[in-house]
Design an enzyme around this catalytic site. Structure first.
Site, PDB file in Angstrom:
ATOM      1  N   SER A 143      -9.866  -0.624   7.146  1.00 38.93           N
ATOM      2  CA  SER A 143      -9.321  -0.511   5.789  1.00 38.93           C
ATOM      3  C   SER A 143      -8.619  -1.741   5.229  1.00 38.93           C
ATOM      4  CB  SER A 143      -8.359   0.662   5.714  1.00 38.93           C
ATOM      5  OG  SER A 143      -9.093   1.846   5.546  1.00 38.93           O
ATOM      6  N   SER A 186      -9.751   1.678   2.944  1.00 38.02           N
ATOM      7  CA  SER A 186      -8.886   2.388   2.022  1.00 38.02           C
ATOM      8  C   SER A 186      -7.852   1.518   1.315  1.00 38.02           C
ATOM      9  CB  SER A 186      -8.165   3.493   2.783  1.00 38.02           C
ATOM     10  OG  SER A 186      -7.301   2.943   3.766  1.00 38.02           O
ATOM     11  N   LYS A 205       0.851  -1.201   0.000  1.00 40.26           N
ATOM     12  CA  LYS A 205       0.000   0.000   0.000  1.00 40.26           C
ATOM     13  C   LYS A 205       0.884   1.249   0.000  1.00 40.26           C
ATOM     14  CE  LYS A 205      -3.945   1.886   2.638  1.00 40.26           C
ATOM     15  NZ  LYS A 205      -4.768   1.712   3.849  1.00 40.26           N
TER      16      LYS A 205
HETATM   17  N1  GLN Z   1     -13.273   3.860   6.457  1.00 43.99           N
HETATM   18  C1  GLN Z   1     -12.627   4.367   7.625  1.00 43.99           C
HETATM   19  C2  GLN Z   1     -12.279   5.810   7.429  1.00 43.99           C
HETATM   20  O1  GLN Z   1     -12.636   6.323   6.434  1.00 43.99           O
HETATM   21  C3  GLN Z   1     -11.421   3.558   7.957  1.00 43.99           C
HETATM   22  C4  GLN Z   1     -10.235   3.908   7.148  1.00 43.99           C
HETATM   23  C5  GLN Z   1      -9.026   3.133   7.533  1.00 43.99           C
HETATM   24  O2  GLN Z   1      -9.111   2.116   8.202  1.00 43.99           O
HETATM   25  N2  GLN Z   1      -7.882   3.657   7.116  1.00 43.99           N
HETATM   26  O3  GLN Z   1     -11.644   6.430   8.225  1.00 43.99           O
END
Ligand code: GLN
Length: 514
Positions: free
Chosen positions: A179, A155, A73
């Site tokens: 994410s 994400s 990532k």
């Molecule tokens: N969907 C969550 C957010 O938008 C989690 C994102 C993540 O785990 N980086 O913050």
């Protein structure tokens, strides 16, 4: 498709490391429209493979991930590739090619290299990991490999899509509030969020430092454990990384579910849960029970505060962490002639950050500001403590909890972009384990029905264990994976374009393919 563990064993035993590397690079090339990768260096990846072959020839034994293509990532620092966090602010001029170059490797990247993995490329994400659909990438969205009209989740959508599509054998994602788990569920692969502090965050660009965790995305539980064992463990460069003894998980036996106590939290099966997701998760529970596990009804009464608590704490921490992107130290600098320092900050940040990131910085700054701190940030910390207590009470009674990962299967791209609150609410089942720092794994547990013009989409279920109990989690996950094996009937359509997914053990042994 050959598993990462078999591929590594073959390469250690003498097979050409370049075969799988070439197949992965060709797969990425053919699957460009998925948008999963932000950076791929073909020559660099092949050079890594050739160097492995040389080392083996000179008698050096190769590591646990010998010759395995792993996607990383793009929130993790790598010294030989740009690190952009999918944000224009980490480029000089808004183009990917001018991305920031980290002078060092993240600890997890160092460990991948030490295990002889092939770093195949950097994957797309929501800008600074803020999002649940990958549509917040500053460059382009990722498409779901099962149906390009749908979101891959976020994400870590690029990492999950890459594994699902057969562009890499394994991938690293990061999980602050879901994410890793949610994109794994949307893409039909396995994703583990380790316990907070089990994996070093050194070299991970911080979003919310009390929540961020790095973890594996893989085709199955054993491959996820293989990658977990490589990246986990103490690191002097991250003081939040625990020195508690690490039990390797690759060799844990699948637990015979007899005697396994599985908690079913009522709050995770209430209104808003898609009926197809609910029945797939309940079927998983029934199979565990039929195999001898006991299902225990559990209540986690503060679950309903999870979304509000998370979106206060995560934004507060983000507003502080993202202050470093100021137009002076990294990336983009926007300066009008004669402007002062404040204008330089404002213009650089105004141009460099996308809408969602700006929204979160404003929310977080507000929650921390004098006069509001007690009403928001402090209350959120109190609610977080209650959520932690809920889990502690549950784990006095059960070994693992079984829940859905997301209230729905993958939604359509564009469906939620106009309504950030709806997007936030969909994180309801992944946020509590994040707030409590618990290990949690997302496993495929079936498919939606699908129709003539709507293809079947994968559904995921989540197992959660007590802090640092990854071995317990992996034992249960292996058992459940075995009990659900007959349901993995559909083949991800994007895999038809993937030479890597065609690669068999004997191809690798004979040095052909790719
Ligand atoms: N969907 C969550 C957010 O938008 C989690 C994102 C993540 O785990 N980086 O913050």
């Amino acid at each position: 498709m050959i598993s990462a563990r078999d591929l590594a064993a073959q390469v250690r035993g003498g097979a050409d490391a370049a075969v799988a590397t070439r197949a992965a690079l060709d797969s990425i090339e053919r699957q460009r429209e998925l948008g999963a990768f932000l950076h791929v260096d073909r020559e660099g990846a092949l050079a890594q493979a050739h160097a492995l072959n040389e080392r083996r020839r000179s008698g050096v034994p190769l590591g646990a991930l010998a010759g395995v293509p792993v996607a990383v990532k793009d929130l993790l620092a790598t010294r030989d590739a740009p690190t952009t966090c999918a944000s224009k602010i980490l480029t000089r001029d808004g183009r990917l090619e001018t991305g920031w170059r980290a002078p060092y490797d993240a600890t997890v990247v160092e460990r991948l290299r030490a295990a002889d993995a092939i770093l195949i490329g950097k994957t797309n994400l929501d800008e600074f990991a803020m999002g649940s659909s990958n549509e917040n990438s500053g460059f382009f969205p990722v498409h779901n490999p099962w149906d390009p009209a749908h979101a891959p989740g976020g994400s870590s959508g690029g990492s999950a899509a890459s594994v699902a599509a057969g562009s890499s054998c394994l991938a690293l994602g990061t999980d602050t509030g879901g994410s890793i788990r949610q994109p794994a569920a949307f893409c039909g692969v396995v994703g583990l969020k380790p316990s907070y502090g089990r994996v070093s965050r050194y070299g991970l660009v911080a979003f919310a430092s009390s929540l961020d965790v790095i973890g594996p995305i893989a085709n199955d539980v054993a491959d996820a454990a293989l990658l977990f064992d490589v990246i986990a463990g103490a690191d002097a460069r991250d003081s939040t990384c625990t020195t508690a003894p690490l039990v390797p998980c690759f060799n844990v036996e699948s637990q015979v579910p007899r005697g396994l106590r599985v908690g079913i939290p009522a709050e995770y099966f209430q209104s808003g849960l898609d009926p197809q997701v609910e029945s797939a998760v309940r079927r998983a529970a029934q199979r565990l029970e039929a195999a001898g596990a006991s299902l225990v009804p559990i209540s986690l009464p503060h679950t309903r505060y999870g979304v509000a608590t998370y979106y206060l704490i995560a934004t507060a921490e983000a507003s502080s962490n993202l202050a470093r992107f100021d137009g002076v130290r990294f990336g983009m600098r926007v300066e009008a002639p004669g402007s002062d320092l404040a204008q330089l900050y404002a213009k650089s940040r105004g141009n460099g950050f996308g809408r969602e990131v700006k929204r979160r910085i404003m929310l977080g700054t507000y929650a921390l500001s004098a006069g509001y701190y007690d009403a928001y940030y402090k209350r959120a910390q109190q609610a977080r403590a209650l959520i932690v207590q809920d889990f502690q009470a549950a784990f006095a009674q059960v070994d693992v909890l079984l829940t859905p990962v997301s209230p729905t299967p993958a939604f359509k791209l564009g469906e939620k972009t106009d309504d950030p609150l709806t997007m936030y609410l969909a994180d309801v089942y992944t946020l509590p384990a994040s707030l409590a720092g618990l290990p949690a794994i997302s496993l495929p547990c079936g498919f939606t029905a699908g129709t003539a013009n709507a293809p079947a989409l994968p559904i995921g279920c989540q197992l959660i264990a007590d802090s640092m109990q990854e071995p317990v989690l992996f034992r249960a996950a292996k058992a459940l994976e075995g009990l659900l094996a007959d349901l993995q009937t559909s083949l991800c359509p994007a895999r038809a374009q993937s030479p890597l997914s065609m690669l068999t053990n004997s191809d690798v042994a004979r040095g052909v393919g790719g």
